[in-house]
Every structure is written in structure tokens, then in C-alpha cells.
Enzyme design. Structure first.
Site, PDB file in Angstrom:
ATOM      1  N   TYR A  73     -24.531  11.961  40.260  1.00 53.48           N
ATOM      2  CA  TYR A  73     -25.284  12.433  39.082  1.00 53.48           C
ATOM      3  C   TYR A  73     -25.833  13.834  39.365  1.00 53.48           C
ATOM      4  CZ  TYR A  73     -29.119  12.638  35.655  1.00 53.48           C
ATOM      5  OH  TYR A  73     -29.982  13.018  34.650  1.00 53.48           O
TER       6      TYR A  73
HETATM    7  N1  LIG Z   1     -34.381   9.732  31.439  1.00 54.79           N
HETATM    8  C1  LIG Z   1     -34.546  10.548  32.454  1.00 54.79           C
HETATM    9  O1  LIG Z   1     -35.340  10.249  33.376  1.00 54.79           O
HETATM   10  C2  LIG Z   1     -33.794  11.846  32.521  1.00 54.79           C
HETATM   11  C3  LIG Z   1     -34.174  12.773  33.510  1.00 54.79           C
HETATM   12  C4  LIG Z   1     -33.499  13.970  33.594  1.00 54.79           C
HETATM   13  C5  LIG Z   1     -32.467  14.256  32.719  1.00 54.79           C
HETATM   14  N2  LIG Z   1     -32.105  13.340  31.779  1.00 54.79           N
HETATM   15  C6  LIG Z   1     -30.983  13.695  30.894  1.00 54.79           C
HETATM   16  O2  LIG Z   1     -31.367  13.543  29.547  1.00 54.79           O
HETATM   17  C7  LIG Z   1     -30.202  13.341  28.752  1.00 54.79           C
HETATM   18  C8  LIG Z   1     -30.466  12.183  27.793  1.00 54.79           C
HETATM   19  O3  LIG Z   1     -30.642  11.006  28.539  1.00 54.79           O
HETATM   20  P1  LIG Z   1     -31.732   9.885  28.178  1.00 54.79           P
HETATM   21  O4  LIG Z   1     -32.584   9.727  29.356  1.00 54.79           O
HETATM   22  O5  LIG Z   1     -32.325  10.137  26.866  1.00 54.79           O
HETATM   23  O6  LIG Z   1     -30.793   8.582  28.174  1.00 54.79           O
HETATM   24  P2  LIG Z   1     -30.179   7.675  27.010  1.00 54.79           P
HETATM   25  O7  LIG Z   1     -31.275   7.107  26.181  1.00 54.79           O
HETATM   26  O8  LIG Z   1     -29.245   6.765  27.700  1.00 54.79           O
HETATM   27  O9  LIG Z   1     -29.374   8.719  26.110  1.00 54.79           O
HETATM   28  C9  LIG Z   1     -28.120   9.213  26.469  1.00 54.79           C
HETATM   29  C10 LIG Z   1     -27.366   9.555  25.209  1.00 54.79           C
HETATM   30  O10 LIG Z   1     -26.093  10.083  25.577  1.00 54.79           O
HETATM   31  C11 LIG Z   1     -25.102   9.366  24.852  1.00 54.79           C
HETATM   32  N3  LIG Z   1     -23.824   9.322  25.549  1.00 54.79           N
HETATM   33  C12 LIG Z   1     -23.531   8.716  26.722  1.00 54.79           C
HETATM   34  N4  LIG Z   1     -22.231   8.858  26.992  1.00 54.79           N
HETATM   35  C13 LIG Z   1     -21.689   9.571  25.964  1.00 54.79           C
HETATM   36  C14 LIG Z   1     -20.391  10.032  25.665  1.00 54.79           C
HETATM   37  N5  LIG Z   1     -19.355   9.783  26.463  1.00 54.79           N
HETATM   38  N6  LIG Z   1     -20.204  10.736  24.516  1.00 54.79           N
HETATM   39  C15 LIG Z   1     -21.245  10.981  23.679  1.00 54.79           C
HETATM   40  N7  LIG Z   1     -22.494  10.559  23.900  1.00 54.79           N
HETATM   41  C16 LIG Z   1     -22.711   9.860  25.043  1.00 54.79           C
HETATM   42  C17 LIG Z   1     -25.685   7.967  24.714  1.00 54.79           C
HETATM   43  O11 LIG Z   1     -24.974   7.264  23.719  1.00 54.79           O
HETATM   44  P3  LIG Z   1     -24.679   5.678  23.860  1.00 54.79           P
HETATM   45  O12 LIG Z   1     -25.923   4.996  23.373  1.00 54.79           O
HETATM   46  O13 LIG Z   1     -23.497   5.468  22.981  1.00 54.79           O
HETATM   47  O14 LIG Z   1     -24.384   5.395  25.289  1.00 54.79           O
HETATM   48  C18 LIG Z   1     -27.108   8.321  24.347  1.00 54.79           C
HETATM   49  O15 LIG Z   1     -27.195   8.653  22.992  1.00 54.79           O
HETATM   50  C19 LIG Z   1     -29.052  13.104  29.726  1.00 54.79           C
HETATM   51  O16 LIG Z   1     -28.290  14.273  29.849  1.00 54.79           O
HETATM   52  C20 LIG Z   1     -29.768  12.798  31.030  1.00 54.79           C
HETATM   53  O17 LIG Z   1     -28.989  13.120  32.160  1.00 54.79           O
HETATM   54  C21 LIG Z   1     -32.746  12.140  31.651  1.00 54.79           C
END
Ligand SMILES: NC(=O)c1ccc[n+]([C@@H]2O[C@H](COP(=O)([O-])OP(=O)(O)OC[C@H]3O[C@@H](n4cnc5c(N)ncnc54)[C@H](OP(=O)(O)O)[C@@H]3O)[C@@H](O)[C@H]2O)c1
Length: 279
Positions: free
Chosen positions: A151
Site C-alpha cells: 500500500y
Molecule cells: N481511511 C484512512 O485511514 C486513509 C488514510 C490515508 C489515505 N486514505 C485514502 O483515502 C482514499 C479513500 O479511502 P477511504 O478511507 O475513504 O476508504 P473507503 O471508504 O473504502 O473508500 C474507497 C472508495 O474507493 C472505491 N474503489 C475501490 N476500488 C475501486 C476501483 N477499482 N474502482 C473505482 N473505485 C474503487 C470504493 O468503492 P467500493 O465501495 O466499490 O469498493 C470506495 O468508494 C483512498 O485512496 C485511501 O487510500 C485513507
């Protein structure tokens, strides 16, 4: 009437969902992508929201989504590359399918969405606007913890893409910014846990057991998604935005740790996990 619009990828949950709502409340038309279903009800009931259907690994579907924005005649002034997955586990045991998926979504998907969107962003610039791309990075794109290495590698790539794209596009009036959160309370943590077999019975089991409570504490202490949405809004709208924004509690500690020698960082990450001190 033409409306200023922003495309946010991955709005089904977490940061993407909150960011879409946040931007809608501030008067933007929001195009939000989902992979399946009609899209979250709290967004689809809003007249300023249009759902697009694409997986960021599917170039033809992305293109069809972007065509919808063109057909609507709305001006695209921003892109938020938010869609992402977090694959964890020891590098030795993560399956090829999983490590490829990590890069297919977080890195190649982001490139594909940028490529398909840039003609619209250039057009906005030519019409006198100041379009921006905001890439959602991570503190894992600054520092690499063990067992989220793959990641982290994808998020280091996002940082490189952000800096390089910005240097390619600034002369054309398009700014590119990284908003990199630390832990945020979203479903990504449980999705990562459910998706991998890499943790099952292997030589790293004793370290992984010790890692569990740290991961749970980080998740529990994570910031709310609104905090990240506010940083994204700032990146999209501030007159002079920072090119890289770290959004986390005690972010200064992460920045300081990044400046220390690698062997110091090794000890920081490993000392809580290793059974002995022979590292
Ligand atoms: N949460 C944290 O602690 C954290 C920290 C640092 C960075 N981030 C970053 O923040 C961003 C959002 O993550 P989140 O934490 O909000 O998690 P999340 O709730 O799991 O959201 C991820 C989103 O990406 C979509 N997605 C996954 N695979 C995809 C694909 N192949 N094509 C199109 N959409 C796809 C998911 O859709 P589905 O529902 O269909 O899977 C969901 O809408 C990510 O880039 C993550 O790396 C998160």
C-alpha cells in the site's frame, strides 16, 4: 446553465462520500463515481449530484463517464482522485493478484482517470478558470510501516505522480495537489482486513499479532472524514494552495520521523513488534 463541477472518484463510502457532500453544500456540481449500484442515497437525492459508473481499472468505462460530463455541458474545474484500496500483509505472502490490484487501482487507475479528464481541465483553463487535480495520498506515502508495504509503495507512487504532473501542468495553469491523510475513520480498514489471506499462519504471525492492537488504536484515534473533506475543499479553492498537505493528528511527528536516519526509523517501526532485539 453551465455549472462549475468537480469529479470525485469512489464516493460509495468514506472520504469520497463525505467530500462529495461537502462540495455539494458549497455550490459545486459533483460527479461522483461508484463501481456498482445507484450510488449513495444521501448524494443521489441532491439535484447537484450526478453518479457515474466506473471501475478505475476499466478505461472504456472511465471514458464513458467523462463523456457524460461533456454531454451535460458542465465545466470541469476539479478532479479528486480518491478511489483506493489498502492491501496489507507481509510482502512475502501477499498474493500476486492482490499486489497487482493495489497498483491497478491506486496508481494505474489514477493515471487513467487523469488522462481521460485532462482535456476537460485544459478546456476550463482556456476558458479562464483555474482547474486543479487533488490526489488522495497517505501518510503511508511519506513513511513506510511494515506490513502495509505494498500500500505504501502505491502511495509513494501517488506522491511522485502528483509532483511530476504538477511540474508538467503548471505551465498550462493546472495545479496538482496531494492531500495525504493519516488514519481516518472509514471502512477501508475492515475491507483491507477482510480481503487478504496474507495474515494466515506464517512466519510473521507473532509480529502480526502484536501489530493488531496498534492498528486498532490508530483506527480508533483516526480523524473524521469531514476533516479530510475540508482539506480537499481548501486544496480545490484556496488562492495559493499548499502542493502537499498532510492531514493527521500529530502530523508534525510523522514529518519529523521522515527526516531521521533510516536506521532510526527501522527501530521506531520494529521495536514494538519483534520478539528479540536482533534487528
Ligand atoms: N481511511 C484512512 O485511514 C486513509 C488514510 C490515508 C489515505 N486514505 C485514502 O483515502 C482514499 C479513500 O479511502 P477511504 O478511507 O475513504 O476508504 P473507503 O471508504 O473504502 O473508500 C474507497 C472508495 O474507493 C472505491 N474503489 C475501490 N476500488 C475501486 C476501483 N477499482 N474502482 C473505482 N473505485 C474503487 C470504493 O468503492 P467500493 O465501495 O466499490 O469498493 C470506495 O468508494 C483512498 O485512496 C485511501 O487510500 C485513507
Amino acid at each position: 446553465m453551465t455549472k462549475d463541477s468537480i469529479l470525485v472518484t469512489g464516493v460509495s463510502s468514506g472520504i469520497g462520500l463525505t467530500t462529495a457532500s461537502y462540495l455539494l453544500k458549497r455550490g459545486f456540481h459533483v460527479y461522483g463515481s461508484v463501481r456498482r449500484g445507484a450510488g449513495p442515497a444521501e448524494l443521489t437525492k441532491e439535484p447537484g449530484f450526478t453518479v457515474l459508473h466506473f471501475d478505475v481499472r476499466d478505461r472504456a468505462a472511465i471514458r464513458a463517464g467523462i463523456q457524460r460530463i461533456r454531454d451535460d455541458g458542465n465545466r470541469l474545474v476539479g478532479l479528486v482522485n480518491n478511489a483506493g484500496v489498502a492491501i496489507s500483509g507481509p510482502v512475502e505472502t501477499v498474493s500476486e493478484e492482490e499486489y497487482r490490484r493495489q497498483f491497478e487501482v491506486n496508481v494505474f487507475g489514477l493515471i487513467a482517470v487523469c488522462q481521460e479528464t485532462l482535456p476537460l481541465l485544459h478546456a476550463s483553463r482556456e476558458a479562464g478558470f483555474h482547474p486543479r487535480i487533488v490526489n488522495i495520498g497517505s501518510v503511508s506515502g511519506y513513511l513506510t510501516s511494515p506490513f502495509t508495504t505494498i500500500y505504501s509503495a502505491s502511495k509513494f507512487a501517488v506522491e511522485a505522480l502528483t509532483d511530476g504532473l504538477r511540474r508538467e501542468l503548471l505551465a498550462y495553469g493546472i495545479d496538482v495537489i496531494s492531500v495525504a491523510p493519516g488514519p481516518v475513520k472509514t471502512p477501508i480498514w475492515s475491507k483491507g482486513r477482510d480481503q487478504t489471506e496474507a495474515f494466515r499462519d506464517n512466519r510473521y504471525s507473532h509480529m502480526l499479532e502484536k501489530l493488531g492492537p496498534y492498528t486498532e488504536a490508530a483506527e480508533a484515534d483516526g480523524v473524521e472524514t469531514e476533516v479530510v473533506a475540508a482539506a480537499i475543499y481548501e486544496a480545490l479553492t484556496a488562492q495559493k494552495p499548499q502542493p502537499a498537505v498532510l492531514v493527521m493528528k500529530k502530523g508534525w511527528m510523522a514529518k519529523l520521523l521522515k527526516l531521521t536516519p533510516k536506521r532510526f526509523q527501522d527501530r521506531f517501526f520494529v521495536k514494538r513488534l519483534a520478539e528479540n532485539r536482533r534487528y
